[in-house]
Design a protein around this motif. Structure first.
Motif, short mmCIF file in Angstrom:
data_model
loop_
_atom_site.label_atom_id
_atom_site.label_comp_id
_atom_site.label_asym_id
_atom_site.label_seq_id
_atom_site.Cartn_x
_atom_site.Cartn_y
_atom_site.Cartn_z
N VAL A 1 0.83 -1.18 0.00
CA VAL A 1 0.00 0.00 0.00
C VAL A 1 0.88 1.25 0.00
O VAL A 1 0.60 2.21 -0.70
N GLY A 2 1.95 1.22 0.81
CA GLY A 2 2.86 2.36 0.84
C GLY A 2 3.54 2.57 -0.50
O GLY A 2 3.70 3.70 -0.97
N ALA A 3 3.92 1.46 -1.15
CA ALA A 3 4.56 1.56 -2.46
C ALA A 3 3.60 2.13 -3.50
O ALA A 3 4.00 2.94 -4.34
N ILE A 4 2.35 1.71 -3.42
CA ILE A 4 1.35 2.24 -4.37
C ILE A 4 1.16 3.74 -4.17
O ILE A 4 1.14 4.50 -5.13
N ALA A 5 1.05 4.17 -2.90
CA ALA A 5 0.90 5.60 -2.62
C ALA A 5 2.10 6.38 -3.13
O ALA A 5 1.95 7.43 -3.77
N GLY A 6 3.30 5.87 -2.86
CA GLY A 6 4.51 6.56 -3.31
C GLY A 6 4.62 6.61 -4.83
O GLY A 6 4.96 7.64 -5.42
N MET A 7 4.31 5.49 -5.48
CA MET A 7 4.40 5.45 -6.95
C MET A 7 3.35 6.34 -7.60
O MET A 7 3.63 6.99 -8.61
N LEU A 8 2.15 6.36 -7.02
CA LEU A 8 1.12 7.25 -7.58
C LEU A 8 1.53 8.71 -7.49
O LEU A 8 1.31 9.48 -8.43
N LEU A 9 2.12 9.09 -6.37
CA LEU A 9 2.58 10.47 -6.25
C LEU A 9 3.71 10.76 -7.24
O LEU A 9 3.73 11.82 -7.86
N TYR A 10 4.64 9.82 -7.35
CA TYR A 10 5.80 10.07 -8.21
C TYR A 10 5.44 10.04 -9.69
O TYR A 10 5.77 10.95 -10.43
N PHE A 11 4.76 8.98 -10.09
CA PHE A 11 4.48 8.82 -11.53
C PHE A 11 3.15 9.42 -11.96
O PHE A 11 2.95 9.66 -13.15
N GLY A 12 2.25 9.64 -11.02
CA GLY A 12 0.93 10.14 -11.38
C GLY A 12 0.66 11.56 -10.95
O GLY A 12 -0.50 11.98 -10.91
N SER A 13 1.69 12.31 -10.64
CA SER A 13 1.47 13.68 -10.15
C SER A 13 0.75 14.55 -11.18
O SER A 13 0.02 15.46 -10.83
N GLY A 14 0.92 14.23 -12.46
CA GLY A 14 0.24 14.99 -13.51
C GLY A 14 -1.26 14.80 -13.51
O GLY A 14 -2.00 15.63 -14.05
N ILE A 15 -1.73 13.72 -12.91
CA ILE A 15 -3.17 13.47 -12.81
C ILE A 15 -3.81 14.48 -11.86
O ILE A 15 -4.93 14.92 -12.08
N SER A 17 -2.45 17.54 -10.87
CA SER A 17 -2.21 18.95 -11.16
C SER A 17 -1.43 19.09 -12.46
O SER A 17 -0.55 18.28 -12.77
N SER A 18 -1.73 20.14 -13.20
CA SER A 18 -0.96 20.44 -14.41
C SER A 18 0.20 21.40 -14.11
O SER A 18 1.06 21.62 -14.96
N ILE A 20 3.64 22.40 -12.91
CA ILE A 20 4.90 21.66 -12.80
C ILE A 20 5.51 21.78 -11.40
O ILE A 20 6.14 20.83 -10.92
N VAL A 21 5.30 22.89 -10.73
CA VAL A 21 5.82 23.06 -9.37
C VAL A 21 5.13 22.08 -8.42
O VAL A 21 5.78 21.42 -7.61
N VAL A 22 3.82 21.95 -8.55
CA VAL A 22 3.06 21.02 -7.72
C VAL A 22 3.48 19.59 -8.03
O VAL A 22 3.66 18.77 -7.12
N GLN A 23 3.67 19.29 -9.30
CA GLN A 23 4.12 17.95 -9.69
C GLN A 23 5.48 17.62 -9.08
O GLN A 23 5.70 16.51 -8.59
N ASN A 24 6.39 18.57 -9.11
CA ASN A 24 7.71 18.35 -8.53
C ASN A 24 7.65 18.19 -7.02
O ASN A 24 8.40 17.38 -6.44
#
Length: 113
Positions: A1-15, A17-18, A20-24
């Motif tokens: 579950v932790g890995a999923i949360a981390g991966m979603l934030l890292y790879f899915g940040s564009g979902i 917010s558009s 780029i600062v928020v994504q980073n």
């Protein structure tokens, strides 16, 4: 579950917010979120064992001390990863102390084991 949360934030940040600062920011916080979620899940199991053993005094004292430590550490936080780090420290510290106490045969859980 932790890995999923981390991966979603890292790879899915564009979902989320558009911007780029928020994504980073999301990508930068992903490892801290992973550790916090993983630690929280582990600590819930330890806390469940402590509840089952009815060692409420220890839980209250340890919970209060870890909360006070977290409040102190929060004053030094400069970013969101630091804030998540205080949660990881608080929860992980509680779990480690509770398990060590039980392993040493102390407290209600330790006397059962």
């Amino acid at each position: 579950v932790g890995a999923i949360a981390g991966m979603l934030l890292y790879f899915g940040s564009g979902i989320f917010s558009s911007d780029i600062v928020v994504q980073n920011l999301a990508k930068g916080a992903a490892p801290a979120v992973f550790m916090t979620v993983a630690t929280a899940i582990f600590t819930v199991t330890v806390d469940g064992a402590m509840l089952a053993s009815r060692d409420f005094t220890f839980m209250l004292v340890q919970g209060t001390l870890s909360m006070l430590l977290q409040l102190k550490l929060l004053s030094w936080c400069t970013n969101i990863s630091d804030i998540y780090g205080t949660f990881t420290l608080r929860l992980g510290g509680y779990a480690i102390i509770a398990l060590a106490r039980a392993a040493l045969g102390r407290g209600k859980l330790g006397s059962i084991i």
